[in-house]
Motif scaffolding. Structure first.
Motif, PDB file in Angstrom:
ATOM      1  N   ASP A 127      59.138  84.095 -27.217  1.00  0.00           N
ATOM      2  CA  ASP A 127      57.998  84.444 -28.165  1.00  0.00           C
ATOM      3  C   ASP A 127      56.963  83.587 -28.096  1.00  0.00           C
ATOM      4  O   ASP A 127      57.157  82.300 -28.353  1.00  0.00           O
ATOM      5  N   GLY A 128      55.638  83.806 -27.920  1.00  0.00           N
ATOM      6  CA  GLY A 128      54.416  83.130 -27.919  1.00  0.00           C
ATOM      7  C   GLY A 128      54.055  82.473 -26.427  1.00  0.00           C
ATOM      8  O   GLY A 128      53.094  81.661 -26.371  1.00  0.00           O
ATOM      9  N   GLN A 129      55.100  82.614 -25.571  1.00  0.00           N
ATOM     10  CA  GLN A 129      54.770  82.025 -24.249  1.00  0.00           C
ATOM     11  C   GLN A 129      53.559  82.698 -23.905  1.00  0.00           C
ATOM     12  O   GLN A 129      53.291  84.005 -23.786  1.00  0.00           O
ATOM     13  N   GLU A 130      52.598  81.892 -22.770  1.00  0.00           N
ATOM     14  CA  GLU A 130      51.649  82.580 -22.015  1.00  0.00           C
ATOM     15  C   GLU A 130      51.973  82.592 -20.677  1.00  0.00           C
ATOM     16  O   GLU A 130      52.557  81.645 -20.085  1.00  0.00           O
ATOM     17  N   ILE A 131      51.734  84.068 -20.071  1.00  0.00           N
ATOM     18  CA  ILE A 131      51.875  83.898 -18.632  1.00  0.00           C
ATOM     19  C   ILE A 131      50.654  84.648 -17.994  1.00  0.00           C
ATOM     20  O   ILE A 131      49.794  84.967 -18.653  1.00  0.00           O
ATOM     21  N   SER A 132      50.612  84.681 -16.682  1.00  0.00           N
ATOM     22  CA  SER A 132      49.272  85.090 -16.169  1.00  0.00           C
ATOM     23  C   SER A 132      49.394  85.550 -14.766  1.00  0.00           C
ATOM     24  O   SER A 132      50.548  85.392 -14.094  1.00  0.00           O
ATOM     25  N   LEU A 145      55.294  88.545 -26.751  1.00  0.00           N
ATOM     26  CA  LEU A 145      55.606  88.612 -28.051  1.00  0.00           C
ATOM     27  C   LEU A 145      57.130  89.251 -28.298  1.00  0.00           C
ATOM     28  O   LEU A 145      57.491  90.295 -27.556  1.00  0.00           O
ATOM     29  N   HIS A 146      58.010  88.706 -28.816  1.00  0.00           N
ATOM     30  CA  HIS A 146      59.370  89.218 -29.050  1.00  0.00           C
ATOM     31  C   HIS A 146      59.453  90.223 -30.164  1.00  0.00           C
ATOM     32  O   HIS A 146      59.088  89.891 -31.266  1.00  0.00           O
ATOM     33  N   LYS A 151      54.683  91.921 -35.825  1.00  0.00           N
ATOM     34  CA  LYS A 151      54.122  91.337 -34.356  1.00  0.00           C
ATOM     35  C   LYS A 151      53.269  92.326 -33.832  1.00  0.00           C
ATOM     36  O   LYS A 151      52.340  91.870 -33.102  1.00  0.00           O
ATOM     37  N   LEU A 152      53.182  93.524 -34.194  1.00  0.00           N
ATOM     38  CA  LEU A 152      52.254  94.617 -33.426  1.00  0.00           C
ATOM     39  C   LEU A 152      51.239  95.010 -34.498  1.00  0.00           C
ATOM     40  O   LEU A 152      49.972  95.002 -33.990  1.00  0.00           O
TER      41      LEU A 152
END
Length: 213
Positions: free
Chosen positions: A115-120, A129-130, A180-181
């Motif tokens: 949760d909260g991790q940024e990927i690209s 978002l979990h 979260k949503l």
């Protein structure tokens, strides 16, 4: 970001191919059930001169991971998903039999997301978002720049994901969606794991699971 949807397998899962101006793309929930379906996906990618660099799973129920082995064999891409959904991945072959379907054991993920991790991919950042409740490891992938969120089977147009499968919990799912949503901007477009797209604003105002609750 450009978004393309393809529908695969007898369970009719939405597979999304998202790309940007660099020509790189990510594939979310590769649901190709057989090589003929994967050939359709491959043809689409090649016709647009895209380079797949990222494979994501919102969760690891069988219909969302049918195509993971094809992606690994063709593009050398392992998936990224939640560690909390490993039990679903490990039991996917058994689950397929329950639906009268068959599949090879899905490959081990390339890595796990939190949760909260940024990927690209390319120049496009995506926030993880979990959103547990449909499964313990359900994830959504949010792009604030493009005002889009890929919700898997957590939130649908006018509905929510089922919670009677292993790892599912109704109250947890409702809380995930609310916190979260539904906290995302109202004009965020929702791309679910099944069915048509919607918006956060529309679901807040008309989704029957949240009206008058």
């Amino acid at each position: 970001m450009e978004i393309a949807r393809m529908i695969f397998s007898p369970i009719e899962v939405n597979t999304y191919i998202i790309s940007d101006q660099t020509g790189e793309c990510a594939v979310i929930d590769c649901g190709c059930y057989d090589r003929n379906e994967f050939a359709r996906l491959e043809s689409f990618i090649e016709s647009r001169n895209l380079k797949p660099v990222l494979l994501l799973n919102t969760h690891c129920h069988l219909d969302h991971i049918f195509g993971n082995r094809f992606m690994l064999e063709k593009y050398k891409l392992g998936t990224y998903c939640s560690r909390e959904d490993e039990s679903n991945r490990e039991k996917a072959v058994q689950h397929a039999l329950m639906f009268g379907l068959s599949m090879e054991p899905p490959p081990v993920p390339a890595g796990f997301l939190t949760d909260g991790q940024e990927i690209s991919f390319g120049v496009t950042p995506i926030e993880v978002l979990h959103v547990p409740g449909h499964s313990r490891g359900s994830l959504a992938f949010y792009s604030s720049n493009d005002k889009t969120v890929f919700t898997g089977d957590a939130l649908f147009a006018g509905s929510i994901g089922r919670t009677d499968l292993p790892g599912g919990d109704y109250e947890t799912l409702i809380k995930s969606i609310r916190t979260k949503l539904f906290t995302l901007p109202g004009d965020t477009v929702v791309y679910p794991g099944h069915g048509e797209k919607t918006t956060i604003k529309k679901e807040i105002s008309s989704n029957p699971f949240f009206i008058n609750t």
